[in-house]
Design a protein around this motif. Structure first.
Motif, PDB file in Angstrom:
ATOM      1  N   GLN A 175       0.831  -1.198   0.000  1.00  0.00           N
ATOM      2  CA  GLN A 175       0.000   0.000   0.000  1.00  0.00           C
ATOM      3  C   GLN A 175       0.871   1.255   0.000  1.00  0.00           C
ATOM      4  O   GLN A 175       1.842   1.353   0.730  1.00  0.00           O
ATOM      5  N   SER A 176       0.509   2.205  -0.848  1.00  0.00           N
ATOM      6  CA  SER A 176       1.160   3.507  -1.019  1.00  0.00           C
ATOM      7  C   SER A 176       2.406   3.447  -1.895  1.00  0.00           C
ATOM      8  O   SER A 176       2.980   4.493  -2.208  1.00  0.00           O
ATOM      9  N   GLU A 177       2.859   2.247  -2.298  1.00  0.00           N
ATOM     10  CA  GLU A 177       3.993   2.167  -3.214  1.00  0.00           C
ATOM     11  C   GLU A 177       3.547   2.536  -4.627  1.00  0.00           C
ATOM     12  O   GLU A 177       2.364   2.445  -4.969  1.00  0.00           O
ATOM     13  N   VAL A 178       4.499   2.938  -5.457  1.00  0.00           N
ATOM     14  CA  VAL A 178       4.193   3.259  -6.847  1.00  0.00           C
ATOM     15  C   VAL A 178       3.843   1.965  -7.588  1.00  0.00           C
ATOM     16  O   VAL A 178       4.561   0.964  -7.487  1.00  0.00           O
ATOM     17  N   LEU A 179       2.738   1.991  -8.341  1.00  0.00           N
ATOM     18  CA  LEU A 179       2.256   0.839  -9.100  1.00  0.00           C
ATOM     19  C   LEU A 179       2.695   0.954 -10.552  1.00  0.00           C
ATOM     20  O   LEU A 179       2.460   1.986 -11.195  1.00  0.00           O
ATOM     21  N   GLY A 180       3.319  -0.112 -11.062  1.00  0.00           N
ATOM     22  CA  GLY A 180       3.819  -0.072 -12.428  1.00  0.00           C
ATOM     23  C   GLY A 180       2.724  -0.089 -13.479  1.00  0.00           C
ATOM     24  O   GLY A 180       2.821   0.588 -14.503  1.00  0.00           O
ATOM     25  N   SER A 181       1.666  -0.866 -13.243  1.00  0.00           N
ATOM     26  CA  SER A 181       0.581  -0.973 -14.214  1.00  0.00           C
ATOM     27  C   SER A 181      -0.641  -1.586 -13.544  1.00  0.00           C
ATOM     28  O   SER A 181      -0.531  -2.235 -12.498  1.00  0.00           O
ATOM     29  N   VAL A 182      -1.802  -1.380 -14.163  1.00  0.00           N
ATOM     30  CA  VAL A 182      -3.027  -1.983 -13.658  1.00  0.00           C
ATOM     31  C   VAL A 182      -2.932  -3.502 -13.734  1.00  0.00           C
ATOM     32  O   VAL A 182      -3.414  -4.219 -12.850  1.00  0.00           O
ATOM     33  N   GLU A 183      -2.291  -4.009 -14.784  1.00  0.00           N
ATOM     34  CA  GLU A 183      -2.149  -5.460 -14.951  1.00  0.00           C
ATOM     35  C   GLU A 183      -1.372  -6.080 -13.787  1.00  0.00           C
ATOM     36  O   GLU A 183      -1.683  -7.190 -13.329  1.00  0.00           O
ATOM     37  N   GLU A 184      -0.374  -5.374 -13.317  1.00  0.00           N
ATOM     38  CA  GLU A 184       0.407  -5.862 -12.180  1.00  0.00           C
ATOM     39  C   GLU A 184      -0.472  -5.995 -10.941  1.00  0.00           C
ATOM     40  O   GLU A 184      -0.388  -6.982 -10.199  1.00  0.00           O
ATOM     41  N   LEU A 185      -1.337  -5.012 -10.721  1.00  0.00           N
ATOM     42  CA  LEU A 185      -2.268  -5.071  -9.598  1.00  0.00           C
ATOM     43  C   LEU A 185      -3.239  -6.227  -9.746  1.00  0.00           C
ATOM     44  O   LEU A 185      -3.518  -6.946  -8.783  1.00  0.00           O
ATOM     45  N   VAL A 186      -3.767  -6.427 -10.952  1.00  0.00           N
ATOM     46  CA  VAL A 186      -4.719  -7.502 -11.186  1.00  0.00           C
ATOM     47  C   VAL A 186      -4.095  -8.853 -10.853  1.00  0.00           C
ATOM     48  O   VAL A 186      -4.701  -9.695 -10.176  1.00  0.00           O
ATOM     49  N   ARG A 187      -2.867  -9.074 -11.313  1.00  0.00           N
ATOM     50  CA  ARG A 187      -2.196 -10.354 -11.057  1.00  0.00           C
ATOM     51  C   ARG A 187      -1.989 -10.568  -9.553  1.00  0.00           C
ATOM     52  O   ARG A 187      -2.261 -11.657  -9.024  1.00  0.00           O
ATOM     53  N   ALA A 188      -1.505  -9.541  -8.867  1.00  0.00           N
ATOM     54  CA  ALA A 188      -1.250  -9.666  -7.434  1.00  0.00           C
ATOM     55  C   ALA A 188      -2.554  -9.863  -6.663  1.00  0.00           C
ATOM     56  O   ALA A 188      -2.630 -10.663  -5.719  1.00  0.00           O
ATOM     57  N   SER A 189      -3.603  -9.151  -7.073  1.00  0.00           N
ATOM     58  CA  SER A 189      -4.886  -9.255  -6.390  1.00  0.00           C
ATOM     59  C   SER A 189      -5.510 -10.629  -6.585  1.00  0.00           C
ATOM     60  O   SER A 189      -6.053 -11.220  -5.638  1.00  0.00           O
ATOM     61  N   GLU A 190      -5.456 -11.147  -7.803  1.00  0.00           N
ATOM     62  CA  GLU A 190      -6.023 -12.466  -8.072  1.00  0.00           C
ATOM     63  C   GLU A 190      -5.328 -13.536  -7.242  1.00  0.00           C
ATOM     64  O   GLU A 190      -5.971 -14.434  -6.687  1.00  0.00           O
ATOM     65  N   ALA A 191      -4.002 -13.455  -7.146  1.00  0.00           N
ATOM     66  CA  ALA A 191      -3.257 -14.422  -6.345  1.00  0.00           C
ATOM     67  C   ALA A 191      -3.623 -14.299  -4.862  1.00  0.00           C
ATOM     68  O   ALA A 191      -3.759 -15.302  -4.155  1.00  0.00           O
ATOM     69  N   ALA A 192      -3.798 -13.054  -4.396  1.00  0.00           N
ATOM     70  CA  ALA A 192      -4.142 -12.834  -2.995  1.00  0.00           C
ATOM     71  C   ALA A 192      -5.551 -13.346  -2.687  1.00  0.00           C
ATOM     72  O   ALA A 192      -5.787 -13.930  -1.622  1.00  0.00           O
TER      73      ALA A 192
END
Length: 248
Positions: A175-192
């Motif tokens: 949380q609060s770190e710089v996000l490289g792309s929306v796709e990166e978030l989607v992958r991390a969220s799906e795994a979580a």
């Protein structure tokens, strides 16, 4: 879902006037239109409750609970959302909206990652302010005081009673770190989300419950005639509460 409401809405680059103010997707809202809408807005169009300060309890948490339940039963959406203000290492104020987790004799409870911006700020300077606004009843509550980070056991218990989505967000972390792309978030969220479903007791080491012990608590009751009632509870040196009326 994270404890913090972190959605940011950014407008387009266009503007209907030359003031450079962007608007929504596919167009812009100029300053004239913006101000026309802004100045047409009204507050407290419905009857407001009274505030009998003579009947107010001797300590603020009891009154907060009473006002909170009243606001919820009056139809106030999400009365548990609040603003949390902290200060960064350079003395600059910071504020965000998150959710209240409890209010008891220890103070007002909330949670976040210790590695988030607010977690880092609270570690360096453990003082903060909270703000609640319930427009349906014309009431505000402001709280200021020292913040304590709870231990791992209490922090884990805080997360255990929440939803799978809350655990998934905590496991995603960063949380609060710089996000490289929306796709990166989607992958991390799906795994979580998958892990939260298969491992409901999965540890989230940085997830931390915090408690703000109040030094001052102000209760504001709006009045249509602008004769607002403001009652402040202030902690005295002996630990007792001093009650003071403030000019609106």
């Amino acid at each position: 879902m994270s404890s913090e409401i972190s959605d940011e809405v950014s407008g387009g680059t266009g503007s209907k006037t030359g003031d450079g103010v962007g608007g929504g997707v596919g167009g812009g809202v100029g300053g004239e239109e913006f101000r026309a809408v802004l100045h047409a807005l009204r507050v407290w169009d419905s009857p407001l409750p009274g505030f009998d300060i003579g009947a107010a309890p001797g300590e603020p948490v009891a009154l907060f609970r009473e006002w909170f339940v009243h606001a919820a039963r009056a139809g106030q959406p999400e009365p548990h959302t609040m603003s949390l203000a902290t200060v960064d290492g350079e003395g600059r104020p910071d504020v965000r909206t998150l959710m209240l987790h409890d209010a008891d004799a220890r103070g007002w409870h909330f949670a976040s990652h210790a590695t988030s911006a607010k977690g880092v700020q609270l570690a360096a300077r453990p003082e903060a302010a909270l703000g609640f606004y319930w427009p349906s009843v014309g009431r505000q509550v402001r709280v200021r005081g020292e913040v304590t980070a709870c231990g791992p056991e209490e922090s884990r218990a805080d997360l255990a009673v929440r939803s799978r989505g809350a655990l998934a967000a905590a496991l995603t972390g960063r949380q609060s770190e710089v996000l490289g792309s929306v796709e990166e978030l989607v992958r991390a969220s799906e795994a979580a989300w998958e892990r939260a479903g298969s491992e409901p007791d999965a540890p989230a080491p940085t997830w931390t419950r915090y408690v703000l012990a109040p030094a001052e608590v102000e209760f504001f009751q709006g009045d249509a005639s602008r004769r607002h009632t403001r009652l402040r509870y202030r902690r005295a040196a002996d630990g007792s509460w001093v009650r003071e009326l403030l000019w609106p």
